[in-house]
Design a protein around this motif. Structure first.
Motif, mmCIF file in Angstrom:
data_model
loop_
_atom_site.group_PDB
_atom_site.id
_atom_site.type_symbol
_atom_site.label_atom_id
_atom_site.label_comp_id
_atom_site.label_asym_id
_atom_site.label_seq_id
_atom_site.Cartn_x
_atom_site.Cartn_y
_atom_site.Cartn_z
ATOM 1 N N ARG A 1 -6.293 -17.557 -7.413
ATOM 2 C CA ARG A 1 -7.450 -16.665 -7.270
ATOM 3 C C ARG A 1 -7.165 -15.645 -6.167
ATOM 4 N NH1 ARG A 1 -13.210 -19.006 -6.207
ATOM 5 N NH2 ARG A 1 -12.089 -20.472 -4.876
ATOM 6 N N SER A 2 -7.700 -14.433 -6.355
ATOM 7 C CA SER A 2 -7.614 -13.399 -5.331
ATOM 8 C C SER A 2 -8.966 -12.692 -5.302
ATOM 9 C CB SER A 2 -6.497 -12.402 -5.654
ATOM 10 O OG SER A 2 -6.517 -11.308 -4.754
ATOM 11 N N PHE A 3 -9.556 -12.593 -4.121
ATOM 12 C CA PHE A 3 -10.872 -11.957 -4.034
ATOM 13 C C PHE A 3 -11.054 -11.348 -2.645
ATOM 14 C CE2 PHE A 3 -11.201 -16.460 -3.097
ATOM 15 C CZ PHE A 3 -11.911 -16.504 -1.901
ATOM 16 N N ALA A 4 -12.061 -10.538 -2.528
ATOM 17 C CA ALA A 4 -12.386 -9.913 -1.246
ATOM 18 C C ALA A 4 -13.602 -10.593 -0.654
ATOM 19 C CB ALA A 4 -12.645 -8.424 -1.430
ATOM 20 N N LEU A 5 -13.544 -10.904 0.627
ATOM 21 C CA LEU A 5 -14.641 -11.568 1.326
ATOM 22 C C LEU A 5 -15.173 -10.615 2.387
ATOM 23 C CD1 LEU A 5 -15.968 -14.384 1.189
ATOM 24 C CD2 LEU A 5 -14.489 -15.066 3.088
ATOM 25 N N LYS A 6 -16.440 -10.330 2.329
ATOM 26 C CA LYS A 6 -17.045 -9.378 3.238
ATOM 27 C C LYS A 6 -16.812 -9.804 4.686
ATOM 28 C CE LYS A 6 -21.342 -6.872 4.134
ATOM 29 N NZ LYS A 6 -22.768 -6.689 3.743
ATOM 30 N N GLY A 7 -16.291 -8.877 5.465
ATOM 31 C CA GLY A 7 -16.018 -9.152 6.865
ATOM 32 C C GLY A 7 -14.650 -9.736 7.130
ATOM 33 N N GLY B 1 -11.864 -9.470 4.350
ATOM 34 C CA GLY B 1 -10.848 -8.757 3.586
ATOM 35 C C GLY B 1 -10.324 -9.601 2.447
ATOM 36 N N THR B 2 -9.051 -9.468 2.152
ATOM 37 C CA THR B 2 -8.447 -10.115 0.992
ATOM 38 C C THR B 2 -8.170 -11.591 1.255
ATOM 39 O OG1 THR B 2 -7.424 -8.027 0.364
ATOM 40 C CG2 THR B 2 -6.523 -10.026 -0.629
ATOM 41 N N VAL B 3 -8.592 -12.428 0.308
ATOM 42 C CA VAL B 3 -8.362 -13.870 0.395
ATOM 43 C C VAL B 3 -7.706 -14.321 -0.909
ATOM 44 C CG1 VAL B 3 -9.420 -16.149 0.590
ATOM 45 C CG2 VAL B 3 -10.305 -14.227 1.941
ATOM 46 N N VAL B 4 -6.674 -15.124 -0.787
ATOM 47 C CA VAL B 4 -6.052 -15.730 -1.965
ATOM 48 C C VAL B 4 -6.117 -17.236 -1.815
ATOM 49 C CG1 VAL B 4 -4.484 -13.785 -2.336
ATOM 50 C CG2 VAL B 4 -3.704 -15.742 -0.980
ATOM 51 N N GLY C 1 -1.329 -2.079 1.755
ATOM 52 C CA GLY C 1 -1.345 -2.310 0.313
ATOM 53 C C GLY C 1 -1.935 -3.634 -0.101
ATOM 54 N N VAL C 2 -2.309 -4.478 0.859
ATOM 55 C CA VAL C 2 -2.864 -5.792 0.528
ATOM 56 C C VAL C 2 -4.339 -5.623 0.143
ATOM 57 C CG1 VAL C 2 -3.452 -8.077 1.403
ATOM 58 C CG2 VAL C 2 -1.272 -7.021 2.021
ATOM 59 N N SER C 3 -4.665 -5.980 -1.077
ATOM 60 C CA SER C 3 -6.043 -5.911 -1.554
ATOM 61 C C SER C 3 -6.212 -6.932 -2.669
ATOM 62 C CB SER C 3 -6.375 -4.509 -2.079
ATOM 63 O OG SER C 3 -5.628 -4.237 -3.255
ATOM 64 N N ARG C 4 -7.452 -7.184 -3.052
ATOM 65 C CA ARG C 4 -7.707 -8.162 -4.119
ATOM 66 C C ARG C 4 -7.075 -7.721 -5.428
ATOM 67 N NH1 ARG C 4 -13.724 -8.415 -6.383
ATOM 68 N NH2 ARG C 4 -12.489 -9.399 -8.018
ATOM 69 N N ASP C 5 -6.989 -6.392 -5.642
ATOM 70 C CA ASP C 5 -6.430 -5.890 -6.895
ATOM 71 C C ASP C 5 -4.908 -5.854 -6.880
ATOM 72 O OD1 ASP C 5 -8.996 -5.465 -7.933
ATOM 73 O OD2 ASP C 5 -9.131 -3.491 -6.972
ATOM 74 N N ALA C 6 -4.304 -5.948 -5.690
ATOM 75 C CA ALA C 6 -2.844 -5.905 -5.594
ATOM 76 C C ALA C 6 -2.216 -7.285 -5.766
ATOM 77 C CB ALA C 6 -2.434 -5.316 -4.248
ATOM 78 N N ILE C 7 -3.022 -8.348 -5.672
ATOM 79 C CA ILE C 7 -2.522 -9.712 -5.784
ATOM 80 C C ILE C 7 -3.213 -10.372 -6.960
ATOM 81 C CG2 ILE C 7 -2.149 -11.901 -4.588
ATOM 82 C CD1 ILE C 7 -2.485 -10.401 -1.950
ATOM 83 N N HIS C 8 -2.432 -11.015 -7.817
ATOM 84 C CA HIS C 8 -2.984 -11.550 -9.056
ATOM 85 C C HIS C 8 -2.663 -13.030 -9.208
ATOM 86 C CE1 HIS C 8 -1.941 -7.240 -9.672
ATOM 87 N NE2 HIS C 8 -3.181 -7.200 -10.137
#
Length: 638
Positions: free
Chosen positions: A183-189, A191-194, A247-254
């Motif tokens: 899973r890869s998602f963004a958490l408010k406050g 950033g990117t969490v995998v 470049g680290v973002s929820r959409d960059a990691i799958h």
């Protein structure tokens, strides 16, 4: 411990996890509306063993087997759920086959919805389950009747799982870090969490990691392991990593990416592997058979190339997997193959070599190498590979592709002779190294016997004459060792044994004695050209040139230019003349004209002589001026 659920749709997997953990693993609105699991669900609980057990709840519908596979990798124990009213169903069998192919041999069978079955029905389904488990890694696993409605058997199941958690061994902490992302998602406050399961090694807050196969660099800002904040996550835990970086973002990691130690980033799109074909497969697996490959949480298109004959249903053999896209993997990882329409599981196996060759992949030598590489213990595999053609291993690649840590790498280096060439470390067995050194000396001795007039073979010629044929950089290391040991002497580009003295044949020696007066005496600074001597004596120019080349290798003469040879004594004398002219010059620099006047030669030949000394480093040049290089002044005995 990580527990993965498995079983047919609507057999109560999610409800059972909810009763055990108090967490509803169905997190999507559609899942709650439809009453089925579509995505992976996660829950955590202390079952009484003092640790935190993680649960991965997977879909049971045949349309979502690919999602089930994403959660099945990295589990320690399977919780196979079979409803007492339905019994064993198609997805029960497919999930069981997948668990078996993935090497999951620890499990508990939950006979769910026990409140809907009497004793006779329970006994009937229990017997059915036992028959289904026969021949698999879960054969003999306990079958526990449970009910999420009445609570029957829940405490017994909890105790059984707690005992299994206490018996779970730590995973490969001595290996480098790898986490399979599901899973890869963004958490408010934050950033990117995998999230995913740590397959090997450990990771700490502040570490730099790489997201492979893309190669995205990231820094670990925070870690949750088994649903608790920690400073370090270790192998066997489910972890959530808060990552940061360009470049680290929820959409960059799958899903399917691997977060790993940067030293391990080397994705592959051609892998040799073992493959066991399920007996349910309707036809043989032939060359270029299309499939979908699942490894960890990754899914990628693949073509299967059997490395022998076609694999029949129920058979096992070696195959090459040619992937549609690069995959971040490790030797020893297990994988599953499904058909391209995602309707059935074909089989599965273990990755053996991540650097598979596109050509000569079926040779007997290659088969021996793969059989050696397939051994599960790294040191045993290395020793076996060093005993099979081509009798050498790139140790750096071997260590990286198995995700081995520094301690394991050091042990392996001690089990072989390593030729450290900087960019690559070629490992040989002690026997192969000894035989290679012996063959090198024997080849030089044979060359000297067959061509005593020659100085010796060139470096590349010697390398190509030896078996195994080392890469150039590794051969340079081996040769340097032998030169330092005094076994071999290097003279320019040529190699010889210390005992070898170059000798001309009688005919060649006679021709040299005829040439010698032409290079001596008052004309020593103005020797005739090679072609002039050959013409005057009416002999082949090639013979004169060959004898002079051999004399140059013996150090008797020096080739100043293509057509001019000078006696070595003359070459040394001219160094002294340059030094004298330099001492007489007001500015300490030598002109070509001044040197020409001293040797009474033409300007063209004088410049050729000075250019020769420039190339040798005997003189230093500034424009058209020269002076003696004090560090090389003694090169010709001056």
């Amino acid at each position: 411990m990580i527990v993965g659920t498995a079983g047919h749709i609507d057999h109560g997997k999610t409800a059972l996890v909810r009763v055990l953990t108090g967490t509803d693993a169905d997190r999507l609105a559609e899942e709650k509306t439809r009453g089925i699991t579509i995505e992976l669900g996660f829950a955590y609980a202390d079952l009484g063993d003092g640790g935190i057990t993680g649960f991965v709840d997977v879909p049971g519908h045949e349309r979502f087997v690919h999602t089930m596979l994403a959660g099945a990798g990295g589990i320690d124990l399977a919780l196979l759920v079979v409803a007492a009213d339905d019994g064993v169903m198609p997805q029960t069998r497919e999930h069981l086959a997948i668990l078996d192919l993935l090497g999951v041999h620890r499990g508990v069978i939950a006979l769910s919805k026990a409140d809907l079955a009497d004793d006779a029905r329970r006994a009937e389904v229990t017997a059915q389950i036992a028959a289904t488990l026969a021949g698999t890694g879960l054969n003999g696993a306990p079958v526990l009747p449970v009910s999420s409605v009445t609570g029957e058997g829940i405490e017994t199941l909890r105790l059984t799982l707690a005992q299994a958690a206490a018996a779970t061994k730590a995973r490969a902490l001595d290996r480098r870090f790898r986490l399979s992302v599901d899973r890869s998602f963004a958490l408010k406050g934050s950033g990117t969490v995998v999230t995913g399961t740590v397959l090997s090694g450990q990771v700490s807050v502040g570490d730099t990691v790489t997201v492979s196969p893309r190669g995205l660099a990231a820094r670990v800002r925070a870690i949750h392991a088994q649903n608790r904040p920690v400073q370090t996550g270790i192998a066997g835990q489910r972890c959530a990593l808060n990552l940061a970086g360009d470049g680290v973002s929820r959409d960059a990691i799958h899903r399917g990416d691997m977060v790993l130690d940067p030293a391990l980033h080397a994705p592959s799109d051609r892998i040799d592997a073992t493959l066991r074909v399920l007996g349910s497969e309707p036809r043989p697996i032939g060359t270029w058979f299309p499939a979908r490959l699942h490894s960890g949480a990754a899914e990628v298109g693949a073509r299967i190339v059997p490395l022998a004959e076609a694999l029949m249903p129920g058979a096992e053999g070696l195959v090459q997997l040619v992937l549609d896209a690069p995959l971040a993997a490790s030797v020893g990882d297990r994988y599953i193959l499904r058909d391209v329409s995602a309707r059935r599981t074909i089989g599965g196996g273990v990755f053996v070599d991540l650097r598979a060759p596109a050509r000569r992949r079926r040779t007997p030598e290659r088969m021996l190498q793969l059989a050696a590489a397939a051994q599960p213990d790294a040191e045993q595999a290395l020793r076996a590979m060093l005993a099979a053609p081509p009798f050498m291993v790139d140790l750096g690649v071997f260590i990286r592709d198995r995700a081995l840590g520094p301690d394991a790498a050091a042990r392996l280096a001690g089990a072989a002779v390593v030729l450290d060439a900087g960019g690559s470390n070629v490992a040989l067995s002690a026997d192969t190294h000894r035989q290679l050194v012996g063959a090198m000396l024997d080849t030089l001795a044979r060359f000297h016997h067959e061509a005593p007039e020659m100085q010796g073979p060139g470096r590349e010629k010697l390398r190509l004459a030896l078996t195994p044929r080392l890469p150039k950089d590794a051969f340079a290391v081996l040769l340097s060792e032998r030169i330092a040991a005094g076994d071999v002497v290097a003279e320019g580009a040529f190699l010889r044994l210390p005992t070898h003295i170059v000798r001309l044949s009688e005919a060649d020696e006679a021709l040299y004695l005829r040439i010698l007066p032409e290079l001596s005496g008052e004309a020593r600074f103005r020797p005739p050209r090679v072609r002039d001597m050959a013409t005057a004596w009416d002999i082949p120019e090639t013979d004169v040139r060959r004898v002079l080349r051999m004399a140059a290798r013996q150090g008797r003469v020096d080739q100043i230019r293509h057509d001019h040879y000078f006696l070595r004594a003359t070459t040394a004398e001219m160094v002294g003349i340059i030094a004298e002219v330099q001492a007489e010059a007001p500015d300490g620099w030598v002109t070509a004209a001044a040197f020409r006047d001293r040797v009474q030669n033409g300007r063209k030949v004088a410049i050729e002589i000075l250019d020769f000394y420039d190339r040798q480093g005997v003189t230093l040049r500034r424009g058209d001026l020269r002076r003696i290089n004090p560090h090389r002044a003694d090169l010709y005995g001056g």
